[in-house]
Design a protein around this motif. Structure first.
Motif, short mmCIF file in Angstrom:
data_model
loop_
_atom_site.label_atom_id
_atom_site.label_comp_id
_atom_site.label_asym_id
_atom_site.label_seq_id
_atom_site.Cartn_x
_atom_site.Cartn_y
_atom_site.Cartn_z
N GLY A 29 28.96 -3.90 -13.02
CA GLY A 29 29.30 -2.59 -12.48
C GLY A 29 30.33 -2.64 -11.39
O GLY A 29 31.34 -3.35 -11.49
N THR A 30 30.08 -1.91 -10.29
CA THR A 30 31.10 -1.73 -9.26
C THR A 30 30.54 -1.90 -7.85
O THR A 30 29.34 -1.76 -7.62
N VAL A 31 31.45 -2.20 -6.94
CA VAL A 31 31.18 -2.16 -5.51
C VAL A 31 32.23 -1.22 -4.92
O VAL A 31 33.43 -1.44 -5.11
N THR A 32 31.78 -0.19 -4.24
CA THR A 32 32.69 0.83 -3.70
C THR A 32 32.66 0.81 -2.19
O THR A 32 31.59 0.82 -1.57
N ILE A 33 33.85 0.79 -1.59
CA ILE A 33 33.98 0.84 -0.13
C ILE A 33 34.69 2.14 0.21
O ILE A 33 35.80 2.40 -0.25
N TYR A 34 34.05 2.97 1.02
CA TYR A 34 34.63 4.28 1.31
C TYR A 34 34.21 4.75 2.70
O TYR A 34 33.40 4.09 3.38
N LYS A 35 34.75 5.90 3.10
CA LYS A 35 34.51 6.44 4.44
C LYS A 35 33.79 7.77 4.34
O LYS A 35 34.10 8.60 3.50
N LYS A 36 32.82 7.94 5.22
CA LYS A 36 32.20 9.24 5.43
C LYS A 36 32.65 9.74 6.79
O LYS A 36 32.66 8.98 7.77
N GLU A 37 33.02 10.99 6.85
CA GLU A 37 33.50 11.53 8.12
C GLU A 37 32.35 11.63 9.12
O GLU A 37 31.21 11.87 8.74
N PRO A 38 32.62 11.48 10.43
CA PRO A 38 33.97 11.21 10.93
C PRO A 38 34.32 9.72 10.99
O PRO A 38 35.44 9.33 10.77
N GLN A 39 33.33 8.84 11.27
CA GLN A 39 33.64 7.41 11.44
C GLN A 39 32.54 6.52 10.88
O GLN A 39 31.97 5.70 11.58
N THR A 40 32.26 6.67 9.61
CA THR A 40 31.20 5.87 8.99
C THR A 40 31.75 5.11 7.79
O THR A 40 32.32 5.70 6.87
N LEU A 41 31.59 3.79 7.83
CA LEU A 41 32.00 2.92 6.74
C LEU A 41 30.81 2.72 5.80
O LEU A 41 29.71 2.39 6.25
N CYS A 42 31.03 2.92 4.51
CA CYS A 42 29.96 2.77 3.52
C CYS A 42 30.35 1.76 2.44
O CYS A 42 31.50 1.75 1.99
N ILE A 43 29.39 0.95 2.06
CA ILE A 43 29.56 0.01 0.95
C ILE A 43 28.43 0.28 -0.04
O ILE A 43 27.25 0.13 0.30
N LYS A 44 28.80 0.69 -1.24
CA LYS A 44 27.81 1.09 -2.24
C LYS A 44 27.99 0.25 -3.50
O LYS A 44 29.10 0.03 -3.96
N ASP A 45 26.87 -0.19 -4.06
CA ASP A 45 26.93 -0.99 -5.29
C ASP A 45 26.10 -0.35 -6.39
O ASP A 45 25.33 0.58 -6.15
N THR A 46 26.28 -0.87 -7.60
CA THR A 46 25.51 -0.39 -8.74
C THR A 46 24.51 -1.46 -9.18
O THR A 46 24.28 -1.67 -10.35
N GLY A 47 23.94 -2.13 -8.19
CA GLY A 47 23.06 -3.26 -8.46
C GLY A 47 21.63 -2.89 -8.73
O GLY A 47 21.31 -1.76 -9.10
N ILE A 48 20.75 -3.85 -8.49
CA ILE A 48 19.34 -3.69 -8.86
C ILE A 48 18.57 -2.82 -7.88
O ILE A 48 17.45 -2.38 -8.19
N GLY A 49 19.13 -2.56 -6.72
CA GLY A 49 18.47 -1.71 -5.75
C GLY A 49 17.36 -2.43 -4.99
O GLY A 49 17.06 -3.59 -5.23
N ILE A 50 16.76 -1.70 -4.05
CA ILE A 50 15.70 -2.25 -3.19
C ILE A 50 14.43 -1.43 -3.39
O ILE A 50 14.47 -0.20 -3.41
#
Length: 245
Positions: free
Chosen positions: A157-178
């Motif tokens: 799948g994918t690993v996505t790196i993106y920004k949430k306003e105003p100053q939050t860095l997010c790293i999201k994956d499509t992995g097995i989860g917790i």
């Protein structure tokens, strides 16, 4: 091999007031050394048959990539140990300055470029164009830990790196989860959860250290996850309590 393992055991550092070791769960350097010798033997024994040569070299390149990852993983654990010791002794050498977050994120991505390629995972990342107050070295450690976990527990799948306003860095994956029962404890020292127990390579200190570092930097790290769908880790980078050096 026995001597190598013995030497590694002797290097383990005892935690204060307990029997648990700082390096518990950390892999030894032995697998990487064995792999290196195996590659060397393959190269030495290449014959004169061109088809055989091509097959052998393809295998050598593959194993060389795996060797690089083994060495990188050992290096990562060594960084964890040094980070752990510095945090516990109060020697943190924070240097708070204004940074472009993209420069720090790209450093972390480059560390794991070979893993993305080997696992055929897609990276979705566009420039975040965000200036923040932080310590580059310590925040890089946190982002690297988060990215390492995303890659470890995402088979496809994918690993996505993106920004949430105003100053939050997010790293999201499509992995097995917790698992829901593990989420409240993922920042505890030594806690690996069901995923870590299955993987048998988790140290249980990566997220613990990340949480402590974020707290010291005035950042906030949170995790949201759905088993079977993936995990999102967000680092709120807003802060006003430290001066720029």
């Amino acid at each position: 091999a026995t001597q190598v393992e013995q030497n590694w055991e002797q290097l383990k550092l005892k935690e204060k007031g307990g029997n648990k070791t700082v390096l518990e769960g950390v892999p030894s350097a032995l697998p990487a050394m064995v792999k290196a010798h195996r590659i060397q033997d393959k190269v030495r024994n290449v014959g004169f048959d061109w088809e055989e040569k091509e097959q052998v070299w393809d295998k050598v390149y593959e194993e060389f990539g795996e060797l690089k990852e083994e060495i990188s993983r050992i290096d990562q654990y060594a960084d964890m140990v040094m980070c752990y010791l510095r945090l516990d002794t109060g020697t943190t050498d924070y240097v708070i300055r204004e940074y472009e977050i993209d420069g720090i994120v790209r450093q972390a991505v480059r560390m794991y470029a070979s893993v993305f390629i080997r696992k055929k995972l897609r990276l979705i990342y566009e420039p975040l164009e965000l200036k923040i107050l932080t310590d580059e070295k310590w925040l890089l450690f946190v982002i690297s830990q988060v990215l390492s976990n995303a890659l470890k527990y995402t088979p496809t799948g994918t690993v996505t790196i993106y920004k949430k306003e105003p100053q939050t860095l997010c790293i999201k994956d499509t992995g097995i989860g917790i698992a829901p029962e593990d989420l409240p404890r993922i920042f505890e020292k030594g806690y690996t959860g069901s995923n870590g127990r299955a993987d048998k390579k988790a140290s249980g200190i990566g997220l613990y250290l990340s949480k402590r570092i974020c707290t010291n930097l005035g950042h906030k790290i949170t995790v949201h996850s759905v088993p079977g769908e993936g995990t999102e880790v967000c680092i709120c980078l807003e802060r006003v309590d430290l001066e720029i050096e």
